[in-house]
Design a protein around this motif. Structure first.
Motif, PDB file in Angstrom:
ATOM      1  N   GLU A 234     -14.337  -7.625  -6.449  1.00 24.57           N
ATOM      2  CA  GLU A 234     -13.162  -7.550  -7.319  1.00 24.57           C
ATOM      3  C   GLU A 234     -12.177  -6.474  -6.853  1.00 24.57           C
ATOM      4  O   GLU A 234     -10.962  -6.619  -7.036  1.00 24.57           O
ATOM      5  N   THR A 235     -12.702  -5.408  -6.247  1.00 21.62           N
ATOM      6  CA  THR A 235     -11.826  -4.378  -5.697  1.00 21.62           C
ATOM      7  C   THR A 235     -11.055  -4.912  -4.491  1.00 21.62           C
ATOM      8  O   THR A 235      -9.843  -4.698  -4.365  1.00 21.62           O
ATOM      9  N   ALA A 236     -11.757  -5.614  -3.611  1.00 21.76           N
ATOM     10  CA  ALA A 236     -11.093  -6.208  -2.452  1.00 21.76           C
ATOM     11  C   ALA A 236     -10.013  -7.190  -2.902  1.00 21.76           C
ATOM     12  O   ALA A 236      -8.891  -7.200  -2.362  1.00 21.76           O
ATOM     13  N   ASP A 237     -10.319  -8.005  -3.909  1.00 26.03           N
ATOM     14  CA  ASP A 237      -9.336  -8.975  -4.403  1.00 26.03           C
ATOM     15  C   ASP A 237      -8.105  -8.270  -4.966  1.00 26.03           C
ATOM     16  O   ASP A 237      -6.961  -8.699  -4.733  1.00 26.03           O
ATOM     17  N   LYS A 238      -8.324  -7.211  -5.722  1.00 19.85           N
ATOM     18  CA  LYS A 238      -7.212  -6.484  -6.334  1.00 19.85           C
ATOM     19  C   LYS A 238      -6.288  -5.897  -5.271  1.00 19.85           C
ATOM     20  O   LYS A 238      -5.053  -5.992  -5.364  1.00 19.85           O
ATOM     21  N   ILE A 239      -6.877  -5.306  -4.244  1.00 17.59           N
ATOM     22  CA  ILE A 239      -6.082  -4.698  -3.173  1.00 17.59           C
ATOM     23  C   ILE A 239      -5.358  -5.774  -2.371  1.00 17.59           C
ATOM     24  O   ILE A 239      -4.172  -5.619  -2.021  1.00 17.59           O
ATOM     25  N   ASN A 240      -6.018  -6.881  -2.093  1.00 16.81           N
ATOM     26  CA  ASN A 240      -5.361  -7.975  -1.367  1.00 16.81           C
ATOM     27  C   ASN A 240      -4.195  -8.550  -2.163  1.00 16.81           C
ATOM     28  O   ASN A 240      -3.156  -8.915  -1.589  1.00 16.81           O
ATOM     29  N   ASN A 241      -4.331  -8.635  -3.486  1.00 12.15           N
ATOM     30  CA  ASN A 241      -3.239  -9.137  -4.319  1.00 12.15           C
ATOM     31  C   ASN A 241      -2.045  -8.206  -4.298  1.00 12.15           C
ATOM     32  O   ASN A 241      -0.888  -8.661  -4.278  1.00 12.15           O
ATOM     33  N   GLY A 246       3.646  -7.471  -2.098  1.00 16.42           N
ATOM     34  CA  GLY A 246       4.596  -6.516  -1.539  1.00 16.42           C
ATOM     35  C   GLY A 246       4.357  -5.080  -1.922  1.00 16.42           C
ATOM     36  O   GLY A 246       5.163  -4.198  -1.580  1.00 16.42           O
ATOM     37  N   GLY A 247       3.267  -4.801  -2.646  1.00 15.58           N
ATOM     38  CA  GLY A 247       2.954  -3.422  -2.978  1.00 15.58           C
ATOM     39  C   GLY A 247       2.301  -2.698  -1.820  1.00 15.58           C
ATOM     40  O   GLY A 247       1.821  -3.320  -0.866  1.00 15.58           O
ATOM     41  N   ARG A 248       2.294  -1.397  -1.899  1.00 15.05           N
ATOM     42  CA  ARG A 248       1.698  -0.570  -0.850  1.00 15.05           C
ATOM     43  C   ARG A 248       0.311  -0.096  -1.266  1.00 15.05           C
ATOM     44  O   ARG A 248       0.079   0.231  -2.427  1.00 15.05           O
ATOM     45  N   VAL A 249      -0.587  -0.068  -0.295  1.00 17.59           N
ATOM     46  CA  VAL A 249      -1.943   0.433  -0.513  1.00 17.59           C
ATOM     47  C   VAL A 249      -1.980   1.883  -0.043  1.00 17.59           C
ATOM     48  O   VAL A 249      -1.821   2.163   1.154  1.00 17.59           O
ATOM     49  N   SER A 262     -12.624  -0.011   7.695  1.00 15.13           N
ATOM     50  CA  SER A 262     -13.893  -0.556   8.181  1.00 15.13           C
ATOM     51  C   SER A 262     -14.119  -1.978   7.677  1.00 15.13           C
ATOM     52  O   SER A 262     -14.788  -2.782   8.334  1.00 15.13           O
ATOM     53  N   ALA A 263     -13.576  -2.270   6.489  1.00 12.57           N
ATOM     54  CA  ALA A 263     -13.803  -3.569   5.855  1.00 12.57           C
ATOM     55  C   ALA A 263     -12.670  -4.559   6.105  1.00 12.57           C
ATOM     56  O   ALA A 263     -12.655  -5.638   5.517  1.00 12.57           O
ATOM     57  N   ALA A 264     -11.726  -4.192   6.963  1.00 12.34           N
ATOM     58  CA  ALA A 264     -10.604  -5.079   7.258  1.00 12.34           C
ATOM     59  C   ALA A 264     -11.047  -6.204   8.182  1.00 12.34           C
ATOM     60  O   ALA A 264     -11.774  -5.986   9.155  1.00 12.34           O
ATOM     61  N   GLY A 265     -10.614  -7.413   7.867  1.00 15.84           N
ATOM     62  CA  GLY A 265     -10.945  -8.557   8.699  1.00 15.84           C
ATOM     63  C   GLY A 265      -9.829  -8.896   9.668  1.00 15.84           C
ATOM     64  O   GLY A 265      -8.688  -8.435   9.530  1.00 15.84           O
ATOM     65  N   ASP A 266     -10.150  -9.716  10.635  1.00 10.06           N
ATOM     66  CA  ASP A 266      -9.135 -10.170  11.583  1.00 10.06           C
ATOM     67  C   ASP A 266      -8.075 -11.032  10.908  1.00 10.06           C
ATOM     68  O   ASP A 266      -7.005 -11.269  11.467  1.00 10.06           O
ATOM     69  N   ASP A 267      -8.382 -11.510   9.699  1.00 14.44           N
ATOM     70  CA  ASP A 267      -7.430 -12.313   8.946  1.00 14.44           C
ATOM     71  C   ASP A 267      -6.415 -11.471   8.186  1.00 14.44           C
ATOM     72  O   ASP A 267      -5.582 -12.009   7.440  1.00 14.44           O
ATOM     73  N   LEU A 269      -7.079  -9.366   5.808  1.00 19.08           N
ATOM     74  CA  LEU A 269      -7.513  -9.146   4.435  1.00 19.08           C
ATOM     75  C   LEU A 269      -8.601  -8.083   4.370  1.00 19.08           C
ATOM     76  O   LEU A 269      -9.328  -7.862   5.342  1.00 19.08           O
ATOM     77  N   LEU A 270      -8.685  -7.439   3.205  1.00 23.42           N
ATOM     78  CA  LEU A 270      -9.796  -6.522   2.933  1.00 23.42           C
ATOM     79  C   LEU A 270     -10.966  -7.335   2.402  1.00 23.42           C
ATOM     80  O   LEU A 270     -10.822  -8.117   1.454  1.00 23.42           O
ATOM     81  N   HIS A 271     -12.131  -7.154   2.984  1.00 23.82           N
ATOM     82  CA  HIS A 271     -13.303  -7.916   2.599  1.00 23.82           C
ATOM     83  C   HIS A 271     -14.291  -7.029   1.848  1.00 23.82           C
ATOM     84  O   HIS A 271     -14.331  -5.814   2.060  1.00 23.82           O
ATOM     85  N   PRO A 272     -15.096  -7.619   0.955  1.00 25.44           N
ATOM     86  CA  PRO A 272     -16.182  -6.835   0.342  1.00 25.44           C
ATOM     87  C   PRO A 272     -17.053  -6.221   1.436  1.00 25.44           C
ATOM     88  O   PRO A 272     -17.195  -6.778   2.520  1.00 25.44           O
ATOM     89  N   PHE A 273     -17.654  -5.081   1.103  1.00 22.28           N
ATOM     90  CA  PHE A 273     -18.387  -4.317   2.123  1.00 22.28           C
ATOM     91  C   PHE A 273     -19.563  -3.630   1.465  1.00 22.28           C
ATOM     92  O   PHE A 273     -19.460  -3.099   0.357  1.00 22.28           O
ATOM     93  N   SER A 274     -20.686  -3.605   2.155  1.00 24.49           N
ATOM     94  CA  SER A 274     -21.834  -2.806   1.741  1.00 24.49           C
ATOM     95  C   SER A 274     -22.627  -2.459   2.988  1.00 24.49           C
ATOM     96  O   SER A 274     -23.164  -3.340   3.656  1.00 24.49           O
ATOM     97  N   GLY A 275     -22.665  -1.185   3.318  1.00 26.78           N
ATOM     98  CA  GLY A 275     -23.376  -0.770   4.526  1.00 26.78           C
ATOM     99  C   GLY A 275     -22.836   0.531   5.066  1.00 26.78           C
ATOM    100  O   GLY A 275     -22.160   1.284   4.362  1.00 26.78           O
ATOM    101  N   GLU A 276     -23.137   0.807   6.313  1.00 24.68           N
ATOM    102  CA  GLU A 276     -22.731   2.054   6.950  1.00 24.68           C
ATOM    103  C   GLU A 276     -21.469   1.857   7.787  1.00 24.68           C
ATOM    104  O   GLU A 276     -21.225   0.765   8.320  1.00 24.68           O
ATOM    105  N   THR A 277     -20.692   2.914   7.876  1.00 26.68           N
ATOM    106  CA  THR A 277     -19.547   2.919   8.773  1.00 26.68           C
ATOM    107  C   THR A 277     -19.526   4.231   9.547  1.00 26.68           C
ATOM    108  O   THR A 277     -19.810   5.298   8.996  1.00 26.68           O
TER     109      THR A 277
END
Length: 343
Positions: A234-241, A246-249, A262-267, A269-277
């Motif tokens: 839900e956090t990834a969805d909110k940021i992608n929206n 046109g809003g800034r992150v 770390s969670a940015a995709g080649d598409d 978009l910000l993707h859900p993430f769980s793990g080490e970076t």
């Protein structure tokens, strides 16, 4: 790039040993593209952002991860770095030459642990004895892990248990605070909401490796310590929206920035993430998610100064920090803040 490219002179009087009171009264250096630098305060933030922008906070909570103990007659200092399992942590050990795998450390308050392994970087795996939750043991025997540049100037005291925790602190596991968020207050959050500025949280458990100096001259040879983080769907969805509209992150702190990138995709978009970076951001990096950064002022030759140099340009960051020093901004964890918006 060479390590000396990220050096600058910082007078010792510019290092903060206590935070501003109230928290949002700290200075804020506003850097917006090519516009002149503007000296503001943190409570001005609602007027510096746009409706529809989103601030992204790290909700990690600092644990009492600094321990003092003995192994026989030897004094042993332990700073927990990264959790391995329910009872084991990777730790940096002071006087580690006096400790070998299999030996017990006595911390007092009926808290003991065994060193189980020594790693090539000199750190240890430490396993706490007994059945009580490790969190209980740490609250009994540990202290807040203040950065070395503060601990060297004064003792840790009761104020630090509140001062070194953000208002967003929720999920225990950090051994260093996400210090950019230390400046926020409930009143400031209300004002941001009234200005139409959105917020979101993620979790990155900051490790003690954030305090370690870079020891190689060629920056490319530096190895970051891994840290564990989570971005919920839900956090990834909110940021992608926000981005789609046109809003800034705006990342609040380098920890939020590093986890999002770390969670940015080649598409795109910000993707859900769980793990080490162990992402290491230096000049030349192309940012995929964030449009700006609110952050404190960092150490010379540190990975964090390299990160802000990647965002704003190394030469410009030198000018920004020279301005901050000249105008008596306070540096490091308890210091003042900056809002960095690249062109």
């Amino acid at each position: 790039m060479q390590l000396h490219d990220f050096d600058f002179h910082l007078p010792s009087e510019n290092i903060a040993i206590r935070p501003a009171v109230p928290r949002d009264s700290a200075k804020l250096l506003h850097v917006d593209g090519d516009a002149p630098f503007a000296n503001k305060i943190v409570s001005d933030l609602p007027n510096l952002l746009r409706a529809g922008d989103i601030l992204v906070f790290n909700d990690t909570k600092v644990i009492p991860a600094q321990l003092e103990g003995r192994r026989g007659e030897a004094r042993i200092g332990v700073t927990l770095h990264k959790r391995i399992d329910l009872r084991s942590w990777q730790a940096f050990v002071r006087n580690g030459k006096r400790l070998k795998p299999g030996q017990q450390i006595i911390f007092g308050a009926d808290v003991t642990a065994h060193a189980t392994d020594k790693l090539p970087d000199g750190s240890f795996y430490i396993r706490f004895d007994g059945d009580e939750p490790v969190e209980t043991l740490l609250h009994r025997a540990g202290t807040m892990p203040l950065p070395p540049y503060i601990a060297a100037k004064r003792n840790i005291d009761e104020r630090d248990y509140d001062d070194y925790q953000t208002m967003f602190a929720d999920k225990e596991g950090a051994v260093a605070a996400p210090t950019a968020a230390l400046h926020f207050t409930p009143e400031l959050m209300d004002n941001l909401a009234r200005a139409g500025i959105l917020t979101a949280t993620l979790t990155l458990h900051v490790g003690a490796g954030t305090f370690l100096p870079v020891k190689v001259e060629n920056v490319a040879d530096h190895k970051m310590h891994a840290e564990w983080g989570v971005i919920e769907p839900e956090t990834a969805d909110k940021i992608n929206n926000v981005r789609a509209n046109g809003g800034r992150v705006i990342a609040v702190g380098t920890t939020s920035l590093r986890l999002m990138e770390s969670a940015a995709g080649d598409d795109g978009l910000l993707h859900p993430f769980s793990g080490e970076t162990d992402i290491f951001i230096t000049p030349g990096y192309e940012f995929k998610i964030i449009n700006g950064l609110m952050t404190n002022f960092h150490l010379p030759k540190s990975t964090l100064f390299m990160l802000v140099s990647a965002l704003m340009g190394r030469a410009k960051m030198q000018h920004i920090y020279a301005h901050a020093i000249k105008n008596d901004y306070r540096f490091y964890s308890y210091g003042d803040s900056s809002l960095l918006l690249p062109e």
